[in-house]
Design a protein around this motif. Sequence first.
Motif, PDB file in Angstrom:
ATOM      1  N   ALA A 138      60.393  40.181 -35.770  1.00  0.00           N
ATOM      2  CA  ALA A 138      61.625  39.739 -37.119  1.00  0.00           C
ATOM      3  C   ALA A 138      62.597  38.977 -37.193  1.00  0.00           C
ATOM      4  O   ALA A 138      62.730  38.688 -37.813  1.00  0.00           O
ATOM      5  CB  ALA A 138      62.138  41.690 -37.335  1.00  0.00           C
ATOM      6  N   THR A 139      63.279  38.512 -36.402  1.00  0.00           N
ATOM      7  CA  THR A 139      64.632  37.215 -36.054  1.00  0.00           C
ATOM      8  C   THR A 139      63.604  36.481 -36.614  1.00  0.00           C
ATOM      9  O   THR A 139      64.310  35.500 -37.083  1.00  0.00           O
ATOM     10  CB  THR A 139      65.102  37.583 -35.181  1.00  0.00           C
ATOM     11  N   SER A 140      62.387  36.258 -35.710  1.00  0.00           N
ATOM     12  CA  SER A 140      61.660  34.457 -36.194  1.00  0.00           C
ATOM     13  C   SER A 140      61.404  34.801 -37.610  1.00  0.00           C
ATOM     14  O   SER A 140      61.306  33.659 -38.368  1.00  0.00           O
ATOM     15  CB  SER A 140      60.536  34.486 -34.908  1.00  0.00           C
ATOM     16  N   ALA A 141      60.905  35.761 -37.953  1.00  0.00           N
ATOM     17  CA  ALA A 141      61.229  35.323 -39.425  1.00  0.00           C
ATOM     18  C   ALA A 141      62.002  34.877 -40.206  1.00  0.00           C
ATOM     19  O   ALA A 141      61.928  34.533 -41.308  1.00  0.00           O
ATOM     20  CB  ALA A 141      60.308  36.666 -39.729  1.00  0.00           C
ATOM     21  N   ARG A 142      63.724  36.217 -39.353  1.00  0.00           N
ATOM     22  CA  ARG A 142      64.349  35.597 -40.604  1.00  0.00           C
ATOM     23  C   ARG A 142      64.272  33.935 -40.797  1.00  0.00           C
ATOM     24  O   ARG A 142      65.291  33.707 -41.341  1.00  0.00           O
ATOM     25  CB  ARG A 142      65.208  36.390 -40.654  1.00  0.00           C
ATOM     26  N   ARG A 143      64.324  33.814 -39.261  1.00  0.00           N
ATOM     27  CA  ARG A 143      64.783  32.236 -38.348  1.00  0.00           C
ATOM     28  C   ARG A 143      64.002  31.303 -39.897  1.00  0.00           C
ATOM     29  O   ARG A 143      64.897  30.097 -40.305  1.00  0.00           O
ATOM     30  CB  ARG A 143      64.552  32.200 -36.983  1.00  0.00           C
ATOM     31  N   LYS A 144      63.307  31.441 -39.889  1.00  0.00           N
ATOM     32  CA  LYS A 144      61.614  30.924 -40.499  1.00  0.00           C
ATOM     33  C   LYS A 144      62.657  30.961 -42.080  1.00  0.00           C
ATOM     34  O   LYS A 144      62.033  29.123 -43.000  1.00  0.00           O
ATOM     35  CB  LYS A 144      60.221  31.147 -40.351  1.00  0.00           C
ATOM     36  N   TRP A 145      62.396  32.206 -42.904  1.00  0.00           N
ATOM     37  CA  TRP A 145      62.786  32.179 -43.753  1.00  0.00           C
ATOM     38  C   TRP A 145      64.077  31.613 -44.745  1.00  0.00           C
ATOM     39  O   TRP A 145      64.151  30.907 -45.736  1.00  0.00           O
ATOM     40  CB  TRP A 145      62.719  33.591 -44.794  1.00  0.00           C
ATOM     41  N   TYR A 146      65.046  31.773 -43.112  1.00  0.00           N
ATOM     42  CA  TYR A 146      66.216  30.798 -43.611  1.00  0.00           C
ATOM     43  C   TYR A 146      66.101  29.064 -43.798  1.00  0.00           C
ATOM     44  O   TYR A 146      66.935  28.759 -44.745  1.00  0.00           O
ATOM     45  CB  TYR A 146      67.222  30.900 -42.692  1.00  0.00           C
ATOM     46  N   ASP A 147      64.979  28.934 -43.169  1.00  0.00           N
ATOM     47  CA  ASP A 147      64.615  27.387 -43.360  1.00  0.00           C
ATOM     48  C   ASP A 147      63.902  26.830 -44.589  1.00  0.00           C
ATOM     49  O   ASP A 147      63.657  25.953 -45.428  1.00  0.00           O
ATOM     50  CB  ASP A 147      63.910  26.542 -42.373  1.00  0.00           C
ATOM     51  N   GLY A 148      63.436  28.176 -45.314  1.00  0.00           N
ATOM     52  CA  GLY A 148      62.881  27.897 -46.378  1.00  0.00           C
ATOM     53  C   GLY A 148      61.584  27.752 -46.125  1.00  0.00           C
ATOM     54  O   GLY A 148      60.433  27.884 -47.054  1.00  0.00           O
ATOM     55  N   ASP A 149      60.762  27.633 -44.994  1.00  0.00           N
ATOM     56  CA  ASP A 149      59.424  28.169 -44.713  1.00  0.00           C
ATOM     57  C   ASP A 149      58.687  29.321 -45.283  1.00  0.00           C
ATOM     58  O   ASP A 149      58.945  30.595 -43.772  1.00  0.00           O
ATOM     59  CB  ASP A 149      59.686  27.513 -42.844  1.00  0.00           C
ATOM     60  N   MET A 150      58.711  30.138 -45.960  1.00  0.00           N
ATOM     61  CA  MET A 150      58.105  31.457 -46.729  1.00  0.00           C
ATOM     62  C   MET A 150      57.344  31.982 -46.340  1.00  0.00           C
ATOM     63  O   MET A 150      57.045  33.189 -45.820  1.00  0.00           O
ATOM     64  CB  MET A 150      58.174  31.616 -48.265  1.00  0.00           C
TER      65      MET A 150
END
Length: 577
Positions: free
Chosen positions: A119-131
């Motif tokens: 879940a944290t990894s997903a939020r980190r990717k989302w932050y960078d725009g890697d949807m």
Amino acid sequence: MIHVMNNLKLAMSTVIEHMTEAPFMLVLLMLRRLPSSVVGPAALIVAKVAPRSAKPLFLLASHAAGDTRGLVRRFECAAAQKISAGQARKASEVALAAGQTEWSDIFLRQASGTRHAPATSARRKWYDGDMSGAVEALAGQSAGMARQRKRLESELRVFQGWHPVLPKVSSEPQPRRVMHLLTNSVPHTASGYARRTHSILTAQQNSGWETLAVTRLGYPVQIGALTARKDDVVDGVHYTRLLPSHMAKSMDGRLQQQANELLKVARRFNPGIIHTTTHFVNGVVAREVASALDVPWVYEVRGQLADTWASTRGDEARCSERYQLFVEREAEIMRSADLVVTLGEAMKSNIVASGVPASKVLICPNAVGGSYLSEPLQHKAARLALGLDPEGLYIGTVSSLVDYEGIDDLVTAFALLAPRLSKLKLIVVGDGAAAPALQDQVRRLGLSDRTHFAGRVPPAQAHLFHQALDVFVVPRKDLAVTRAVTPLKPVEALASGRPVVASDLDALREIVHDGVNGRLVPAQNPHALAEALLELLEDAGLRLRFGAAGRQGVLDTRTWSANADLYGKAYETLRGN
């Protein structure tokens, strides 16, 4: 009382959703709703209790206090202590919420293998725009993370081009009747966006148009206005709220729900025109409702929100999936609108470059009305009304306190000038995410007793602050968003008869004319800013000449009543086609 209970249910569902998926971000969002003058000192007290602790409470306190160096020291201590994987995941979450992505990555690596790390990894990717990467990171995870994945998948679908579906309906469009779809509004939000909207609606009504303003689904309950009613009337302007008893869990579900509700309102009001504003999610709803009613619709581009998002993440963000999809959706919405309205020539150039014919773009600049049309007060009278020293020398700004506004450069310039001008004081009006860091910067420079952070103030008081200043400053950073978007506040300062010193950017050159109504200086150059300010502060006659020229220029070219005439003529043309 029933509406309050309904609002509480709506608010609680929002809180629960955020607590489940991003609790630390929720805490920061809640703190940002409170005055920084309260949050900053309280956070400092909490942070001092355990100056080296890496527990989430103290990490969040350091960030909320604007103590970036203290926050980094805590991260360094946590890394040296070799904290547990579970603690590392929480530290990664807080670092991400604070925008400290390098530290987030360090702790995320230490958290590898923990139950909630995906879940944290997903939020980190989302932050960078890697949807897409964020969605993939949650594949095959537990029920809680499956809900998170469904929510992210939904948002990705919207960015990829999903839109609501509505049936064609019979309607009786009424001439000189316009319905606006808004992101937010007065009296619950006092932003430049809300104030521009209210000024437009007031001017349109004064020019003979019947208006109805409808705000987005769930607003303003979702920003904490638990007693909000479904209708507000402010200065004769009618605002309708879409406040259902429950909201869909997904972004596409909510937009479909919003479109359904907006269509119901529209069938009662029978507008001849539908008018909405950036960003594109407003556009997809307005477009489908207009199509269902078979009436023209207008898309008003007030900002470049893809660039605003990227401005907090570095140059690489402009190559991300989110940025590219964001730009594509904005272009698609602009091309499909019957008319595109924007604020200035720089923004119009960008709109035309995206494939919109220049003939379909109307410029309605930020403007003034009401008390700004009256003769401004003398400096001393405005200062006395605000409880300020009438004999002081004041520079400052009225602005949202976010990083791209460059208020930190103004503080640095003030520090350079303070030893040379004993009466000089700095006023900063407004609030935002950068407020705690700015207050910390002033403290470190030893200038707290000469700086006044006013926080958020009502419009009438903001006008007084404009009139209290000797020089108004717009020290924006040099970014794609600031090069294109023209702000409202310097227009109000010029209307108040005050000279403006601003960063030399395309959008600001449309407002500030060097040597006529103010000075332009290189962006992100506090020394050049200080020199331009010193020139004006040492020459009262020059300030008066620039101020008089600025006020006359605004009265000649930038009033809400003139804009209302432009809107009215454009609407009539659309209705005639």
